[in-house]
Design a protein around this motif. Structure first.
Motif, PDB file in Angstrom:
ATOM      1  N   ILE A 183       0.855  -1.193   0.000  1.00 31.22           N
ATOM      2  CA  ILE A 183       0.000   0.000   0.000  1.00 31.22           C
ATOM      3  C   ILE A 183       0.887   1.237   0.000  1.00 31.22           C
ATOM      4  CG2 ILE A 183      -1.925   1.155   1.156  1.00 31.22           C
ATOM      5  CD1 ILE A 183      -2.394  -1.488   2.686  1.00 31.22           C
ATOM      6  N   ARG A 184       0.776   2.038  -1.031  1.00 32.23           N
ATOM      7  CA  ARG A 184       1.588   3.254  -1.098  1.00 32.23           C
ATOM      8  C   ARG A 184       0.750   4.403  -1.665  1.00 32.23           C
ATOM      9  NH1 ARG A 184       5.930   2.941  -6.101  1.00 32.23           N
ATOM     10  NH2 ARG A 184       4.440   2.704  -7.824  1.00 32.23           N
ATOM     11  N   ILE A 185       1.137   5.621  -1.290  1.00 33.95           N
ATOM     12  CA  ILE A 185       0.385   6.799  -1.691  1.00 33.95           C
ATOM     13  C   ILE A 185       1.328   7.888  -2.168  1.00 33.95           C
ATOM     14  CG2 ILE A 185       0.381   7.943   0.590  1.00 33.95           C
ATOM     15  CD1 ILE A 185      -2.599   8.635  -0.007  1.00 33.95           C
ATOM     16  N   ARG A 186       0.801   8.711  -3.036  1.00 32.47           N
ATOM     17  CA  ARG A 186       1.560   9.846  -3.557  1.00 32.47           C
ATOM     18  C   ARG A 186       0.665  11.067  -3.455  1.00 32.47           C
ATOM     19  NH1 ARG A 186       4.899   9.256  -9.159  1.00 32.47           N
ATOM     20  NH2 ARG A 186       5.961  11.276  -9.158  1.00 32.47           N
ATOM     21  N   THR A 187       1.140  12.118  -2.812  1.00 30.10           N
ATOM     22  CA  THR A 187       0.339  13.331  -2.640  1.00 30.10           C
ATOM     23  C   THR A 187       0.970  14.555  -3.294  1.00 30.10           C
ATOM     24  OG1 THR A 187       1.414  13.733  -0.501  1.00 30.10           O
ATOM     25  CG2 THR A 187      -0.665  12.507  -0.471  1.00 30.10           C
ATOM     26  N   LYS A 188       2.172  14.386  -3.837  1.00 31.04           N
ATOM     27  CA  LYS A 188       2.851  15.466  -4.534  1.00 31.04           C
ATOM     28  C   LYS A 188       3.325  14.960  -5.891  1.00 31.04           C
ATOM     29  CE  LYS A 188       4.549  17.603  -0.257  1.00 31.04           C
ATOM     30  NZ  LYS A 188       5.760  18.039   0.491  1.00 31.04           N
ATOM     31  N   ASN A 189       3.626  15.918  -6.783  1.00 28.56           N
ATOM     32  CA  ASN A 189       4.097  15.552  -8.124  1.00 28.56           C
ATOM     33  C   ASN A 189       3.151  14.545  -8.776  1.00 28.56           C
ATOM     34  OD1 ASN A 189       6.533  17.094  -7.664  1.00 28.56           O
ATOM     35  ND2 ASN A 189       7.295  15.361  -6.464  1.00 28.56           N
ATOM     36  N   LEU A 190       1.842  14.805  -8.673  1.00 25.91           N
ATOM     37  CA  LEU A 190       0.849  13.858  -9.172  1.00 25.91           C
ATOM     38  C   LEU A 190       0.834  13.847 -10.690  1.00 25.91           C
ATOM     39  CD1 LEU A 190      -2.093  14.530  -6.689  1.00 25.91           C
ATOM     40  CD2 LEU A 190      -0.287  12.807  -6.557  1.00 25.91           C
ATOM     41  N   ARG A 191       0.976  12.677 -11.258  1.00 21.68           N
ATOM     42  CA  ARG A 191       0.992  12.513 -12.699  1.00 21.68           C
ATOM     43  C   ARG A 191      -0.039  11.448 -13.075  1.00 21.68           C
ATOM     44  NH1 ARG A 191       7.602  12.173 -13.316  1.00 21.68           N
ATOM     45  NH2 ARG A 191       8.044  14.270 -12.491  1.00 21.68           N
ATOM     46  N   PRO A 192      -1.263  11.859 -13.332  1.00 20.27           N
ATOM     47  CA  PRO A 192      -2.291  10.875 -13.660  1.00 20.27           C
ATOM     48  C   PRO A 192      -2.008  10.162 -14.970  1.00 20.27           C
ATOM     49  CG  PRO A 192      -3.104  13.095 -14.068  1.00 20.27           C
ATOM     50  CD  PRO A 192      -1.788  13.245 -13.367  1.00 20.27           C
ATOM     51  N   ARG A 193      -2.415   8.917 -15.035  1.00 17.33           N
ATOM     52  CA  ARG A 193      -2.298   8.183 -16.288  1.00 17.33           C
ATOM     53  C   ARG A 193      -3.285   8.734 -17.310  1.00 17.33           C
ATOM     54  NH1 ARG A 193      -2.165   1.857 -14.249  1.00 17.33           N
ATOM     55  NH2 ARG A 193      -0.039   1.869 -13.447  1.00 17.33           N
ATOM     56  N   LYS A 194      -2.923   8.646 -18.548  1.00 16.72           N
ATOM     57  CA  LYS A 194      -3.827   9.083 -19.608  1.00 16.72           C
ATOM     58  C   LYS A 194      -4.961   8.078 -19.739  1.00 16.72           C
ATOM     59  CE  LYS A 194      -4.013  10.404 -24.481  1.00 16.72           C
ATOM     60  NZ  LYS A 194      -3.238  10.549 -25.740  1.00 16.72           N
ATOM     61  N   ILE A 195      -6.195   8.582 -19.687  1.00 14.65           N
ATOM     62  CA  ILE A 195      -7.348   7.707 -19.845  1.00 14.65           C
ATOM     63  C   ILE A 195      -7.605   7.519 -21.335  1.00 14.65           C
ATOM     64  CG2 ILE A 195      -9.762   7.330 -19.228  1.00 14.65           C
ATOM     65  CD1 ILE A 195      -9.437   9.505 -17.093  1.00 14.65           C
ATOM     66  N   PRO A 196      -7.654   6.296 -21.817  1.00 15.88           N
ATOM     67  CA  PRO A 196      -7.900   6.092 -23.248  1.00 15.88           C
ATOM     68  C   PRO A 196      -9.299   6.555 -23.638  1.00 15.88           C
ATOM     69  CG  PRO A 196      -7.992   4.013 -22.065  1.00 15.88           C
ATOM     70  CD  PRO A 196      -7.493   5.029 -21.093  1.00 15.88           C
ATOM     71  N   LYS A 197      -9.502   6.805 -24.900  1.00 12.98           N
ATOM     72  CA  LYS A 197     -10.808   7.240 -25.377  1.00 12.98           C
ATOM     73  C   LYS A 197     -11.848   6.147 -25.167  1.00 12.98           C
ATOM     74  CE  LYS A 197      -9.437  10.593 -28.910  1.00 12.98           C
ATOM     75  NZ  LYS A 197      -9.534  10.956 -30.355  1.00 12.98           N
ATOM     76  N   GLY A 198     -13.095   6.591 -24.992  1.00 13.67           N
ATOM     77  CA  GLY A 198     -14.197   5.641 -24.944  1.00 13.67           C
ATOM     78  C   GLY A 198     -14.629   5.209 -23.564  1.00 13.67           C
ATOM     79  N   ILE A 199     -13.986   5.704 -22.507  1.00 12.82           N
ATOM     80  CA  ILE A 199     -14.407   5.362 -21.146  1.00 12.82           C
ATOM     81  C   ILE A 199     -15.551   6.295 -20.752  1.00 12.82           C
ATOM     82  CG2 ILE A 199     -13.702   5.089 -18.746  1.00 12.82           C
ATOM     83  CD1 ILE A 199     -12.355   3.154 -20.722  1.00 12.82           C
ATOM     84  N   TYR A 200     -16.675   5.721 -20.373  1.00  5.41           N
ATOM     85  CA  TYR A 200     -17.830   6.544 -20.014  1.00  5.41           C
ATOM     86  C   TYR A 200     -17.546   7.301 -18.718  1.00  5.41           C
ATOM     87  CZ  TYR A 200     -22.628   7.903 -18.965  1.00  5.41           C
ATOM     88  OH  TYR A 200     -23.759   8.619 -18.689  1.00  5.41           O
ATOM     89  N   THR A 201     -17.950   8.568 -18.681  1.00  8.07           N
ATOM     90  CA  THR A 201     -17.744   9.415 -17.511  1.00  8.07           C
ATOM     91  C   THR A 201     -19.069   9.660 -16.807  1.00  8.07           C
ATOM     92  OG1 THR A 201     -15.855  10.561 -18.513  1.00  8.07           O
ATOM     93  CG2 THR A 201     -16.979  11.686 -16.709  1.00  8.07           C
ATOM     94  N   VAL A 202     -19.095   9.431 -15.504  1.00  7.09           N
ATOM     95  CA  VAL A 202     -20.222   9.864 -14.685  1.00  7.09           C
ATOM     96  C   VAL A 202     -19.856  11.221 -14.104  1.00  7.09           C
ATOM     97  CG1 VAL A 202     -21.554   9.446 -12.577  1.00  7.09           C
ATOM     98  CG2 VAL A 202     -21.065   7.554 -14.131  1.00  7.09           C
ATOM     99  N   ASN A 203     -20.468  12.261 -14.642  1.00  8.34           N
ATOM    100  CA  ASN A 203     -20.182  13.626 -14.207  1.00  8.34           C
ATOM    101  C   ASN A 203     -21.363  14.119 -13.382  1.00  8.34           C
ATOM    102  OD1 ASN A 203     -19.613  16.337 -13.891  1.00  8.34           O
ATOM    103  ND2 ASN A 203     -18.890  16.626 -15.986  1.00  8.34           N
ATOM    104  N   LEU A 204     -21.159  14.239 -12.077  1.00  4.45           N
ATOM    105  CA  LEU A 204     -22.229  14.601 -11.157  1.00  4.45           C
ATOM    106  C   LEU A 204     -22.361  16.105 -10.961  1.00  4.45           C
ATOM    107  CD1 LEU A 204     -21.604  11.765  -8.541  1.00  4.45           C
ATOM    108  CD2 LEU A 204     -23.348  11.839 -10.320  1.00  4.45           C
ATOM    109  N   THR A 205     -21.603  16.885 -11.722  1.00  2.27           N
ATOM    110  CA  THR A 205     -21.758  18.337 -11.723  1.00  2.27           C
ATOM    111  C   THR A 205     -22.737  18.686 -12.829  1.00  2.27           C
ATOM    112  OG1 THR A 205     -19.433  18.520 -11.076  1.00  2.27           O
ATOM    113  CG2 THR A 205     -20.558  20.537 -11.734  1.00  2.27           C
TER     114      THR A 205
END
Length: 459
Positions: free
Chosen positions: A215-237
């Motif tokens: 179990i490890r966590i990163r709270t700085k220098n966050l580099r999200p992975r690129k999400i490939p096209k076609g993943i459905y988004t649930v946007n609650l805003t």
């Protein structure tokens, strides 16, 4: 032959040393930005809440044991976290068990209950590992019916690598490197992280174990992975598009404050009465039986063929409405406009739910043709927002969803479909529902029903 002086050589050596030192420092900073949440030996920094299921450390692994007669048990971090990337390995014993990872969650001290978003671990035939559930609050936010391809990522009886990115309002999950869920949600900017041992009703599950490690966590220098096209988004805003949605061609059909893109059915303008736009919703008002107060159905000014349409709706008690698609208006019908209909109905109070055949006029059904097959959990109370989704593939396959769960599927123009039409009230219309393109329609059925977050992506 050119040669360098001693001074020149010294400068080069100093430069190389400085550069290597800088690169080493940068590499060290990057590596150090990950830190363990579990030391491999003790539960320091964690505490148990909720139920009484025990958590122990065995061979560098946190082990939770399923226990009869106790509610959901959680091992939670004493520290709270805002933006982070979390990675861990998890394994469950059995295929009818369940677990989860709480993120940005909280404890209701009065009830002793944990609440907040949970990343599901589900080895059952349902296969929703990586989906997002809101524990003790809103229920399912992202059932994995919304991303069928991710259902095969989980490996039964083995350790699975889970990655959770919680950055700003967006949460993205990955299971063994496969993207699973993507949710945009403004609730809970921070909170604790928790490991769940689910309550059990089957006594045979007592003693089954859940294993957590690395179990490890990163709270700085966050580099999200690129999400490939076609993943459905649930946007609650409501009535907004995330950057990812925009890149994927999703468009708003309702901007939250105007009727742009909509007109009355068989009309060139938007109805002057019967519809109201307020507080980010578009609402068909109750006419209370007074036909002169009705605004009538409204339709999109554009037509659509293959598409992914999503919307939220809110019913009042006893209300009836619908979202129709492939509406051509070619019939020049003066009553209800004709089209395939995603039924919107208060099943408990409206008599239409008991009409038709086999429940094919109930909520989320293909009206008068195919009944929605929905578990009880998908139904939300009258006055609460529900999410609907209709996906029409280029090959004619159509799927209805209710609150993220698939409830029916059919193929337009197939023999099975035409047979259903022939036995319905639509049999008087030739090639009903088989137009190449058509309008999207919101129905005025005399009752008050609100809509928002109406989006479409052409496929």
């Amino acid at each position: 032959m050119n040669t360098l002086s001693f001074g020149g050589k010294l400068k080069i050596l100093l430069f190389i040393g400085y550069t290597c030192g800088y690169m080493g420092l940068a590499w060290g900073v990057t590596q150090q930005s990950w830190r363990p949440l579990f030391d491999g030996k003790t539960l320091n920094g964690w505490k148990r809440v909720g139920g009484e299921a025990p958590f122990t450390v065995e061979g560098g692994v946190i082990v939770g044991t399923m226990t009869a007669g106790t509610p959901n048990s959680f091992l939670i971090t004493e520290q709270e976290y805002g933006d982070f990337i979390l990675e861990l390995d998890i394994k469950l014993e059995g295929e009818t068990t369940n677990s989860g990872i709480q993120i940005r969650s909280h404890l209701d001290e009065n009830r002793g209950r944990v609440y907040g978003r949970q990343v599901e671990i589900d080895p059952s035939i349902r296969a929703w590992t990586g989906g997002i559930y809101d524990e003790a609050r809103r229920g399912w936010l992202y059932p994995l019916d919304l991303n069928e391809q991710a259902k095969n990522a989980y490996k039964k009886g083995a350790f699975n690598r889970i990655r959770i990115e919680a950055i700003g309002n967006e949460t993205t999950t990955w299971v063994n490197g496969i993207p699973a869920a993507h949710v945009v949600d403004t609730l809970d900017a921070s909170g604790f992280i928790g490991l769940q041992v689910h309550s059990i009703s089957d006594q045979a599950l007592a003693g089954k174990k859940v294993y957590f490690k690395n179990i490890r966590i990163r709270t700085k220098n966050l580099r999200p992975r690129k999400i490939p096209k076609g993943i459905y988004t649930v946007n609650l805003t409501p009535n907004t598009l995330s950057a990812y949605e925009k890149r994927n061609g999703v468009k708003l059909l309702f901007d939250g404050h105007s009727h742009n893109g909509w007109v009355g059915a068989y009309k060139k303008t938007f109805p002057e009465k019967g519809w109201e736009i307020n507080n980010g919703t578009i609402t068909v008002l109750s006419s209370k039986g007074n036909k002169s107060a009705r605004g009538g159905d409204i339709v999109t000014t554009s037509k659509y063929g293959a598409f992914d349409l999503s919307f939220e709706f809110r019913l009042t008690k006893g209300a009836n409405s619908g979202v129709k698609y492939f509406v051509t208006l070619a019939e020049e019908h003066k009553g209800a406009s004709i089209g395939l209909e995603y039924q919107i109905l208060d099943d408990a109070e409206h008599p239409d739910a008991k009409m038709g055949k086999g429940g094919n006029r109930t909520l989320a059904s293909l009206y008068d043709l195919i009944a929605a097959q929905r578990p009880k959990r998908t139904l939300r109370k009258i006055g609460e927002w529900n999410s609907g989704r209709i996906v029409v593939q280029p090959n004619g396959r159509v799927t209805h969803y209710l609150n993220g769960e698939k409830v029916l599927e059919y193929v337009r123009g197939s023999d099975a479909y035409r047979n259903l039409v022939s036995q319905s009230k639509y049999n008087v219309w030739k090639h009903f529902g088989e137009a190449e393109t058509g309008h999207i329609l919101l129905q005025d059925h005399n009752d008050e029903v609100s809509f928002r977050n109406i989006k479409i992506k052409q496929l």
